[in-house]
Scaffold this active site. Structure first.
Site, PDB file in Angstrom:
ATOM      1  N   LEU A  98      31.120  40.835  38.802  1.00  0.00           N
ATOM      2  CA  LEU A  98      31.409  42.219  38.412  1.00  0.00           C
ATOM      3  C   LEU A  98      32.908  42.474  38.382  1.00  0.00           C
ATOM      4  CD1 LEU A  98      28.707  44.210  40.417  1.00  0.00           C
ATOM      5  CD2 LEU A  98      28.512  42.917  38.271  1.00  0.00           C
TER       6      LEU A  98
ATOM      7  N   ARG B  29      43.459  52.385  42.447  1.00  0.00           N
ATOM      8  CA  ARG B  29      44.494  52.305  43.484  1.00  0.00           C
ATOM      9  C   ARG B  29      45.542  51.213  43.228  1.00  0.00           C
ATOM     10  NH1 ARG B  29      41.806  51.758  48.982  1.00  0.00           N
ATOM     11  NH2 ARG B  29      39.869  51.368  47.866  1.00  0.00           N
TER      12      ARG B  29
ATOM     13  N   ASP C 221      36.908  41.185  42.361  1.00  0.00           N
ATOM     14  CA  ASP C 221      38.054  41.574  43.202  1.00  0.00           C
ATOM     15  C   ASP C 221      37.908  41.050  44.626  1.00  0.00           C
ATOM     16  OD1 ASP C 221      36.060  43.176  44.193  1.00  0.00           O
ATOM     17  OD2 ASP C 221      37.130  45.071  43.927  1.00  0.00           O
TER      18      ASP C 221
HETATM   19  C1  UD1 Z   1      30.490  48.075  47.174  1.00  0.00           C
HETATM   20  C2  UD1 Z   1      29.113  48.153  47.827  1.00  0.00           C
HETATM   21  C3  UD1 Z   1      29.291  48.283  49.348  1.00  0.00           C
HETATM   22  C4  UD1 Z   1      30.095  47.113  49.863  1.00  0.00           C
HETATM   23  C5  UD1 Z   1      31.414  47.006  49.133  1.00  0.00           C
HETATM   24  C6  UD1 Z   1      32.105  45.719  49.514  1.00  0.00           C
HETATM   25  C7  UD1 Z   1      27.599  49.226  46.273  1.00  0.00           C
HETATM   26  C8  UD1 Z   1      26.948  50.472  45.868  1.00  0.00           C
HETATM   27  N1  UD1 Z   1      28.413  49.279  47.312  1.00  0.00           N
HETATM   28  O1  UD1 Z   1      31.134  49.299  47.395  1.00  0.00           O
HETATM   29  O2  UD1 Z   1      28.018  48.307  49.987  1.00  0.00           O
HETATM   30  O3  UD1 Z   1      30.300  47.283  51.270  1.00  0.00           O
HETATM   31  O4  UD1 Z   1      31.218  46.975  47.718  1.00  0.00           O
HETATM   32  O5  UD1 Z   1      33.376  45.674  48.945  1.00  0.00           O
HETATM   33  O6  UD1 Z   1      27.382  48.209  45.638  1.00  0.00           O
HETATM   34  N2  UD1 Z   1      31.885  47.527  39.413  1.00  0.00           N
HETATM   35  C9  UD1 Z   1      31.552  47.420  38.075  1.00  0.00           C
HETATM   36  N3  UD1 Z   1      30.967  48.454  37.460  1.00  0.00           N
HETATM   37  C10 UD1 Z   1      30.657  49.612  38.100  1.00  0.00           C
HETATM   38  C11 UD1 Z   1      30.996  49.726  39.474  1.00  0.00           C
HETATM   39  C12 UD1 Z   1      31.602  48.661  40.089  1.00  0.00           C
HETATM   40  O7  UD1 Z   1      31.803  46.379  37.464  1.00  0.00           O
HETATM   41  O8  UD1 Z   1      30.102  50.510  37.457  1.00  0.00           O
HETATM   42  C13 UD1 Z   1      32.516  46.382  40.071  1.00  0.00           C
HETATM   43  C14 UD1 Z   1      33.937  46.681  40.511  1.00  0.00           C
HETATM   44  O9  UD1 Z   1      34.869  46.297  39.501  1.00  0.00           O
HETATM   45  C15 UD1 Z   1      34.076  45.798  41.741  1.00  0.00           C
HETATM   46  C16 UD1 Z   1      32.659  45.750  42.302  1.00  0.00           C
HETATM   47  O10 UD1 Z   1      31.800  46.103  41.245  1.00  0.00           O
HETATM   48  O11 UD1 Z   1      34.469  44.477  41.404  1.00  0.00           O
HETATM   49  C17 UD1 Z   1      32.449  46.686  43.488  1.00  0.00           C
HETATM   50  O12 UD1 Z   1      32.659  48.024  43.085  1.00  0.00           O
HETATM   51  P1  UD1 Z   1      33.368  49.076  44.021  1.00  0.00           P
HETATM   52  O13 UD1 Z   1      33.461  50.361  43.295  1.00  0.00           O
HETATM   53  O14 UD1 Z   1      34.593  48.514  44.614  1.00  0.00           O
HETATM   54  O15 UD1 Z   1      32.257  49.235  45.180  1.00  0.00           O
HETATM   55  P2  UD1 Z   1      32.487  49.749  46.647  1.00  0.00           P
HETATM   56  O16 UD1 Z   1      32.499  51.223  46.640  1.00  0.00           O
HETATM   57  O17 UD1 Z   1      33.647  49.050  47.244  1.00  0.00           O
HETATM   58 MG    MG Z   2      35.468  48.038  46.504  1.00  0.00          MG
END
Ligand code: UD1
Ligand code: MG
Length: 447
Positions: A8, A15, A105
Site C-alpha cells: 500500500l 506530514r 512507508d
Molecule cells: C494503520 C492501521 C493501524 C496500524 C498502523 C500501523 C488501519 C485502519 N490502521 O493506521 O491499525 O497500527 O497502520 O502503522 O489499517 N493507504 C492507502 N490508501 C488509503 C489509506 C492508506 O494506500 O486509502 C496506505 C498508506 O499510504 C500507508 C498505509 O496504507 O502506506 C497505512 O495508512 P495510514 O493512513 O498510515 O494508516 P494508519 O492510520 O497509520
Molecule cells: Mg501510518
C-alpha cells in the site's frame, strides 16, 4: 505456497510536507517503497501489486525499476486501508495462494519475520504482525481472546481500556487471497475516521468462525515513516545496520559512524574503509581494497588491492582493476583503469580507457566534452602521461608512449613515441636581473 504481495502506497503523506509522494522519499539512496518491496522479495512472491495514489506515475516508475513485473494499480480516492487492498482484487483475480499486505512507508520488516508469518498461516486463517509498543500512541490495538486474535480496534475508536493495551498492529497481514477479498467486501466505514479499515477484517473473520493469530516482532522493524524527522531516524537505523553488517562481513571501518552506505553497497572481506566515506548506489568493492578518507563513490567497481583516495571521487562507470591507485582530488567517470595503473593526484579521467601499469601524471585531464558531444580517450599500457597533460578527445595514446608535461595532445600518439605539444623554452640571458632592477628603481622613485 504461492505468495502475492500487496504493497500500500497511495496515502498522501501530509506530514512529509512534500510535492513528492511519501513512499518515494529515499533511505540510503532508494525510495522507501523499494525497501518495502525488497523485504517482501525475501518471500519470493509470485506476484507483487503496488497500490499507488498520489503521484501514481512516479510511484509506478520506481516500483517497476526495482521489479519490471510489478503490477501497479491506482486508488484514486484514499478511502482507507481496506479500500486500498481492494484495488488489488483484479490483479489477483486468477491468483491462488496467500496475499501479504505490506505498507510502502514501513521499510524495515525483516525476512525472518515474514517467514514466521507464513509459518503461522499453516495453523491460522489470518496472521497479523504485531509488536509491543513502548508508546502505543495512535496505533491500532490488537485485542486477544484466549489464544486467538479477536479483533483490532483503531485508536480513534478505542475505549480507555482498549487504549491501555500495548500490543499494536504493524499493518502487515497475511491470509489466503480469496478469503482476504471476501472479508474486505464486508468492511464498512461507520467509524470515527469514516474510512474502510483493513483492520476490521479480523472481527469479521472471527464472527465467521475463522481463526486469527499474532506474530510479534521488534518495534524497530515496524517503524513507519510519516515525517522528515522519522525519515532521518530511518536513515540512521539503516546506516547502523549496514555498518554492523559490513563489519560482520570482515570489513574494517575505522570510524563506522562516519561511513554512509547505499541500500545496495557490496564490500568484500578485508577491505578497509577510512572515515567520512560516502557510497551512492551501485558500488561494488572487492576484497582487500582500501578506501581512504573523504572519498565519494557511486556506480563503480573497485577490484582487489586497489587504493582509492583520500578525497577521491568515483562516478558511474568507473571500473578499477586490481592494484589500481587513485589518489587525492582525482575524479574518474565512465572509465576503465587497468591493472596496476596509477592516477595519483588532481586529475579528471572521464570516458576513457587507461592501460595496465600506466602512470597518469598530476593534473592530467581528459578533455572529453566539446560542449555538445562526449568523446573517448584511449591510453595504452605502460604509458607515462606527463603532469598537466590535456588529452583532447577523441584521442589515442599508444602502448609505452609518453607525453611531455604541460602538453595539449590533440592528435594520436603512436606506441613508443614521446609527444611534446607546448611552446619551446627560450632562456633570455640576464633578462630577469635587468627587469627586476628596473622595476625596483621605479618603485623607489615613486615612494
Ligand atoms: C494503520 C492501521 C493501524 C496500524 C498502523 C500501523 C488501519 C485502519 N490502521 O493506521 O491499525 O497500527 O497502520 O502503522 O489499517 N493507504 C492507502 N490508501 C488509503 C489509506 C492508506 O494506500 O486509502 C496506505 C498508506 O499510504 C500507508 C498505509 O496504507 O502506506 C497505512 O495508512 P495510514 O493512513 O498510515 O494508516 P494508519 O492510520 O497509520
Ligand atoms: Mg501510518
Amino acid at each position: 505456497m504461492a505468495v502475492a504481495l500487496i504493497i500500500l502506497g497511495a496515502g498522501m503523506g501530509t506530514r512529509m510536507n512534500s510535492d513528492m509522494p511519501k513512499v518515494l522519499h529515499p533511505i540510503a539512496g532508494a525510495p522507501m517503497l523499494v525497501h518495502a518491496m525488497a523485504s517482501g522479495a525475501a518471500l519470493d512472491p509470485d506476484r507483487t501489486v503496488v497500490v499507488a495514489g498520489h503521484g501514481a506515475a512516479a510511484v509506478e516508475k520506481a516500483a517497476k525499476s526495482y521489479d519490471p513485473d510489478t503490477i501497479v494499480t491506482v486508488q484514486t480516492e484514499q478511502l482507507g486501508t481496506a479500500h486500498a487492498v481492494a484495488q488489488a482484487r483484479d490483479a489477483l483475480a486468477d491468483f491462488h495462494g496467500d496475499a501479504i499486505v505490506l505498507y510502502g512507508d514501513t521499510p524495515f520488516i525483516q525476512p525472518e519475520t515474514l517467514a514466521a508469518m507464513t509459518a503461522a498461516r499453516l495453523t491460522h486463517d489470518i496472521v497479523v504482525l504485531g509488536f509491543d509498543a513502548d508508546e502505543p500512541g495512535r496505533y491500532g490495538r490488537l485485542i486477544l481472546q484466549a489464544d486467538q486474535l479477536d479483533r483490532i480496534v483503531e485508536f480513534r475508536d478505542a475505549t480507555d481500556d482498549e487504549r491501555a493495551v500495548t500490543l499494536c498492529n504493524s499493518g502487515v497481514i497475511a491470509a489466503n487471497a480469496a478469503t482476504l477479498f471476501d472479508l474486505i467486501d464486508a468492511v464498512g466505514n461507520n467509524n470515527a475516521a469514516g474510512e474502510y479499515y483493513l483492520t476490521d477484517i479480523i472481527g469479521i473473520a472471527r464472527a465467521r468462525g475463522l481463526t486469527a493469530t499474532v506474530v510479534r516482532c521488534a518495534e524497530a522493524e515496524t517503524m513507519g515513516i510519516n515525517s522528515r524527522a522519522e525519515l532521518a531516524i530511518a536513515e540512521a537505523t539503516f546506516q547502523g545496520r549496514a555498518r554492523k553488517a559490513a563489519m560482520g562481513d570482515g570489513v574494517t571501518l575505522t570510524a563506522p559512524d562516519t561511513v554512509h552506505f547505499a541500500y545496495d553497497t557490496v564490500v568484500g572481506r578485508d577491505t578497509i574503509i577510512e572515515p567520512n566515506v560516502v557510497f551512492g548506489p551501485g558500488v561494488t568493492i572487492e576484497s582487500g581494497a582500501t578506501i581512504r578518507a573523504f572519498s565519494h563513490l557511486e556506480g563503480c567497481h573497485v577490484s582487489r588491492g586497489a587504493v582509492v583516495g583520500p578525497y577521491a571521487r568515483l562516478r558511474p562507470g568507473a571500473e578499477l582493476a586490481e592494484d589500481v591507485k587513485v589518489g587525492n582530488f582525482v575524479e574518474i567517470k565512465n572509465a576503465q583503469i587497468a591493472e596496476g595503473a596509477k592516477v595519483n593526484h588532481l586529475s579528471y579521467i572521464g570516458d576513457a580507457d587507461v592501460g595496465a601499469r600506466s602512470n597518469i601524471g598530476a593534473g592530467t585531464i581528459t578533455c572529453n566534452y566539446d560542449g555538445v558531444f562526449k568523446h573517448k580517450t584511449i591510453i595504452g599500457a605502460d604509458t607515462f602521461i606527463g603532469s598537466n597533460t590535456m588529452l583532447v578527445a577523441p584521442v589515442t595514446v599508444g602502448d609505452a608512449a609518453m607525453t611531455g608535461s604541460g602538453s595539449v595532445i590533440t592528435r594520436d600518439v603512436p606506441p613508443g613515441d614521446l609527444a611534446v605539444a607546448r611552446a619551446r623554452q627560450d632562456n633570455k640571458a640576464g633578462f630577469a636581473t635587468r627587469l627586476f632592477d628596473k622595476l625596483r628603481a621605479k618603485k623607489a622613485k615613486g615612494s
